[in-house]
Design an enzyme around this catalytic site. Structure first.
Site, PDB file in Angstrom:
ATOM      1  N   LYS A  22       0.845  -1.205   0.000  1.00  0.00           N
ATOM      2  CA  LYS A  22       0.000   0.000   0.000  1.00  0.00           C
ATOM      3  C   LYS A  22       0.880   1.256   0.000  1.00  0.00           C
ATOM      4  CE  LYS A  22      -1.746   1.644   4.002  1.00  0.00           C
ATOM      5  NZ  LYS A  22      -1.535   3.076   4.305  1.00  0.00           N
ATOM      6  N   ASN A  23       1.859   1.312   0.915  1.00  0.00           N
ATOM      7  CA  ASN A  23       2.603   2.562   1.087  1.00  0.00           C
ATOM      8  C   ASN A  23       3.629   2.805  -0.013  1.00  0.00           C
ATOM      9  OD1 ASN A  23       1.024   3.049   3.262  1.00  0.00           O
ATOM     10  ND2 ASN A  23       2.522   2.380   4.773  1.00  0.00           N
ATOM     11  N   ARG A 122       0.596  14.970  13.735  1.00  0.00           N
ATOM     12  CA  ARG A 122       1.376  14.446  12.601  1.00  0.00           C
ATOM     13  C   ARG A 122       1.772  15.638  11.726  1.00  0.00           C
ATOM     14  NH1 ARG A 122      -1.239   9.005  10.110  1.00  0.00           N
ATOM     15  NH2 ARG A 122       0.862   8.790   9.229  1.00  0.00           N
ATOM     16  N   ASP A 125       5.961  19.675   8.712  1.00  0.00           N
ATOM     17  CA  ASP A 125       6.983  20.729   8.597  1.00  0.00           C
ATOM     18  C   ASP A 125       8.187  20.307   7.754  1.00  0.00           C
ATOM     19  OD1 ASP A 125       7.300  18.953  10.894  1.00  0.00           O
ATOM     20  OD2 ASP A 125       9.129  20.072  11.270  1.00  0.00           O
ATOM     21  N   ASP A 306       4.253   0.271  12.178  1.00  0.00           N
ATOM     22  CA  ASP A 306       2.993  -0.252  11.649  1.00  0.00           C
ATOM     23  C   ASP A 306       2.731  -1.694  12.060  1.00  0.00           C
ATOM     24  OD1 ASP A 306       3.036   1.539   8.465  1.00  0.00           O
ATOM     25  OD2 ASP A 306       2.583   2.139  10.527  1.00  0.00           O
ATOM     26  N   ILE A 328       8.108   6.212  17.221  1.00  0.00           N
ATOM     27  CA  ILE A 328       7.834   7.050  16.047  1.00  0.00           C
ATOM     28  C   ILE A 328       6.718   8.068  16.290  1.00  0.00           C
ATOM     29  CG2 ILE A 328       7.184   7.047  13.590  1.00  0.00           C
ATOM     30  CD1 ILE A 328       9.847   5.664  14.020  1.00  0.00           C
ATOM     31  N   ARG A 398      -8.989  -0.142   4.346  1.00  0.00           N
ATOM     32  CA  ARG A 398      -8.105   0.847   3.710  1.00  0.00           C
ATOM     33  C   ARG A 398      -6.791   0.188   3.311  1.00  0.00           C
ATOM     34  NH1 ARG A 398      -6.398   5.530   7.152  1.00  0.00           N
ATOM     35  NH2 ARG A 398      -5.014   5.674   5.355  1.00  0.00           N
TER      36      ARG A 398
HETATM   37  C1  EPZ Z   1       4.192   6.758   6.671  1.00  0.00           C
HETATM   38  O1  EPZ Z   1       3.502   7.806   7.331  1.00  0.00           O
HETATM   39  C2  EPZ Z   1       3.185   5.630   6.517  1.00  0.00           C
HETATM   40  N1  EPZ Z   1       2.063   6.068   5.699  1.00  0.00           N
HETATM   41  C3  EPZ Z   1       2.683   5.181   7.884  1.00  0.00           C
HETATM   42  O2  EPZ Z   1       1.872   4.016   7.667  1.00  0.00           O
HETATM   43  C4  EPZ Z   1       3.866   4.784   8.755  1.00  0.00           C
HETATM   44  O3  EPZ Z   1       3.393   4.522  10.067  1.00  0.00           O
HETATM   45  C5  EPZ Z   1       4.906   5.897   8.798  1.00  0.00           C
HETATM   46  O4  EPZ Z   1       5.291   6.284   7.465  1.00  0.00           O
HETATM   47  C6  EPZ Z   1       6.175   5.477   9.534  1.00  0.00           C
HETATM   48  O5  EPZ Z   1       6.742   4.364   8.898  1.00  0.00           O
HETATM   49  C7  EPZ Z   1       2.213   6.048   4.347  1.00  0.00           C
HETATM   50  O6  EPZ Z   1       3.253   5.679   3.835  1.00  0.00           O
HETATM   51  C8  EPZ Z   1       1.021   6.493   3.541  1.00  0.00           C
HETATM   52  P1  EPZ Z   1       6.617   9.761   8.846  1.00  0.00           P
HETATM   53  P2  EPZ Z   1       4.200   9.264   7.402  1.00  0.00           P
HETATM   54  O7  EPZ Z   1       6.625  11.062   8.118  1.00  0.00           O
HETATM   55  O8  EPZ Z   1       4.956   9.498   6.169  1.00  0.00           O
HETATM   56  C9  EPZ Z   1       7.228  12.972  12.299  1.00  0.00           C
HETATM   57  C10 EPZ Z   1      -0.051   2.682   7.702  1.00  0.00           C
HETATM   58  O9  EPZ Z   1      -0.577   2.063   8.640  1.00  0.00           O
HETATM   59  N2  EPZ Z   1       7.154  13.985  11.230  1.00  0.00           N
HETATM   60  O10 EPZ Z   1       7.683   8.771   8.571  1.00  0.00           O
HETATM   61  O11 EPZ Z   1       3.153  10.242   7.816  1.00  0.00           O
HETATM   62  C11 EPZ Z   1       5.914  12.244  12.502  1.00  0.00           C
HETATM   63  O12 EPZ Z   1       5.054  12.969  13.365  1.00  0.00           O
HETATM   64  C12 EPZ Z   1       0.466   4.078   7.937  1.00  0.00           C
HETATM   65  O13 EPZ Z   1       0.128   2.214   6.572  1.00  0.00           O
HETATM   66  C13 EPZ Z   1       7.446  15.307  11.540  1.00  0.00           C
HETATM   67  O14 EPZ Z   1       7.739  15.648  12.690  1.00  0.00           O
HETATM   68  O15 EPZ Z   1       5.202   9.055   8.628  1.00  0.00           O
HETATM   69  C14 EPZ Z   1       6.364  10.949  13.116  1.00  0.00           C
HETATM   70  O16 EPZ Z   1       6.591  11.157  14.497  1.00  0.00           O
HETATM   71  C15 EPZ Z   1       0.150   4.567   9.323  1.00  0.00           C
HETATM   72  N3  EPZ Z   1       7.399  16.235  10.546  1.00  0.00           N
HETATM   73  C16 EPZ Z   1       7.701  10.683  12.420  1.00  0.00           C
HETATM   74  O17 EPZ Z   1       8.118  11.944  11.888  1.00  0.00           O
HETATM   75  C17 EPZ Z   1       7.085  15.893   9.246  1.00  0.00           C
HETATM   76  O18 EPZ Z   1       7.067  16.795   8.373  1.00  0.00           O
HETATM   77  C18 EPZ Z   1       7.622   9.682  11.272  1.00  0.00           C
HETATM   78  O19 EPZ Z   1       6.563  10.072  10.422  1.00  0.00           O
HETATM   79  C19 EPZ Z   1       6.788  14.541   8.953  1.00  0.00           C
HETATM   80  C20 EPZ Z   1       6.832  13.607   9.959  1.00  0.00           C
END
Ligand code: EPZ
Length: 429
Positions: A22-23, A122, A125, A306, A328, A398
């Protein structure tokens, strides 16, 4: 409203085929915006997030053709770069990849804020800073629309303050056709980042170093169409491996890349399961009761966040005291209160959960709070004595194609039920 009904206590046995990731697919579909002719992508899972992304691309003018069960052809030659409104983007997180792809193709983009699972704050930035470093002026408009504007993206050195999958992917999408070279430092290394780089390179891009924490993108003027098959879904595979172990079963998970599964396989072995790796499949066999373990979720190649809820279900009935640390997200333990309804003994303190293993869980009515928490509730129902009803299963749909039918194929006593005001009706698979 649909729910899933499970009569638990049956060890899963047999073989299950894993679908496309999916991702990864959500990033690849966004990347088709960067080419002006046809991309054919195989191994696409039939899940609602993919259907919504295909709908959005069609709404923006793409020619979208589904060929058979898992193949899609997309041509974005006649594509308008209009606003992508909140009513489309709110359904899932990956809608924000449209920002990077539209900016990468047109030099501007207007996309409303994404939705996605609720794990606390989430922020985006790192995405915004990446776009600014590529020369975009960023405005936050009404209706939660983010607007990017520049002549053309310009390559730059971008250091991510946080290892972010989404920001890494979005910057690659924006930089693929930028003028000059972009270097992303502290990049995410997930398999779906590598899959996107391979997909873009098959379209004529020049993305190097994906899978490491330094990714270099030499911008190219044009990208062409391609034929590509996405990688298997690491988390779907991990979910079925965990369900097999949690029910004391014996399951061969087919169509996987064992290397992607290492952190999950190692934890299942630590809990007392037997895990045998073959070229593109993994056999999981487990005793009636597993042992405790300690887990901290980390960016890849660490233990994936995940998979945290699924292991929460498994460990709630393992022998001994287990510790789950969420490295995370701010708040990814909400589902624990649903496990407690099933008799689990769990204490949560911030980003650490302590689980005192109980001899068995007891069936109950529970809710899916989000996609992976929903999968955890299904696993808990499969483990439990008695009947479990899981509501809000739209979250599960989803990210999991045919999860009920696949579990029925492994011997589970599980079915979907349509619930009406006046009663219920069973639904096939
Ligand atoms: C992706 O989300 C996945 N979603 C998530 O899977 C997955 O849990 C996550 O990566 C971590 O592996 C998709 O790929 C569609 P991140 P994403 O940016 O990109 C912080 C599922 O179940 N952060 O890697 O949103 C954030 O808050 C879903 O399939 C910032 O601070 O995750 C988090 O603490 C759920 N600023 C950490 O980084 C930013 O601009 C990692 O988030 C972006 C993120």
């Amino acid at each position: 409203m649909e729910k899933i009904v499970i009569n638990g206590g049956v060890p899963l046995r047999g073989e299950v085929q894993i679908g496309g990731a999916k991702n990864a697919v959500l990033a690849l579909l966004s990347a088709t915006i960067l080419a002006k002719d046809t991309c054919r992508i195989q191994n696409i899972p039939n899940i609602s997030d993919v259907s919504i992304m295909l709908h959005i691309l069609h709404q923006l003018g793409a020619d979208v053709r589904r060929l058979g069960a898992d193949t899609v052809e997309i041509n974005t030659k006649y594509f308008n770069s209009g606003v992508v409104p909140h009513e489309l983007t709110k359904h899932f997180r990956a809608s924000y990849y449209l920002l990077g792809a539209l900016f990468g193709r047109f030099g501007h983009a207007r996309v409303a804020m994404p939705g996605g699972c609720d794990f606390g704050v989430r922020p985006i930035d790192q995405h915004i800073r990446g776009f600014e470093m590529l020369g975009a002026s960023v405005a936050f408009e009404e209706n939660a629309v983010i607007a990017l504007q520049s002549e053309q993206p310009m390559g730059n050195l971008i250091y991510l303050d946080v290892v972010s999958v989404g920001a890494t992917i979005n910057i690659i999408l924006a930089a693929a056709r930028a003028r000059g070279v972009t270097i992303i430092e502290n990049a995410a290394k997930e398999p779906h980042v590598v899959d996107l780089a391979n997909f873009l390179n098959s379209m004529g891009a020049d993305v190097r170093g994906a899978g490491t924490d330094v990714i270099k993108i030499h911008g190219v003027k044009e990208l062409h169409g391609c034929e590509y098959a996405t990688i298997p879904d690491q988390i779907e595979a991990g979910t079925f491996m965990t369900a097999a172990a949690a029910t004391g079963g014996r399951v061969l998970v087919r169509g996987v890349i064992p290397k992607h599964m290492e952190s999950i396989s190692n934890k299942l072995i630590e809990c007392g399961a037997e895990v045998l790796e073959f070229d593109d499949s993994i056999l999981v066999a487990a005793p009636k009761r597993l042992q405790r373990c300690k887990i901290k979720t980390m960016p890849h190649p660490g233990f994936p966040t995940d998979m945290q809820p699924q292991f929460g279900a498994l460990l709630s009935a393992a022998e001994g005291t287990s510790i789950l640390s969420e490295g995370i997200f701010d708040n990814r333990f909400r589902y624990m209160d649903q496990l407690v309804r099933m008799g689990a003994q769990i204490k949560v303190d911030g980003k650490v959960a302590v689980l005192e293993g109980v001899p068995f869980l007891k069936g109950a009515q529970v809710k899916a709070y989000d996609l992976r928490a929903g999968a955890a509730m299904v696993i808990a129902g499969l483990m439990a004595q008695g009947t479990t009803e899981v509501e809000s299963i739209e979250y599960i749909d989803r990210g999991y194609e045919d999860i009920v039918a696949k579990l029925q194929g492994l011997g589970a006593d599980i079915r979907r039920r349509e619930t009406y005001a006046r009663g219920e009706q069973e639904i096939a698979g």
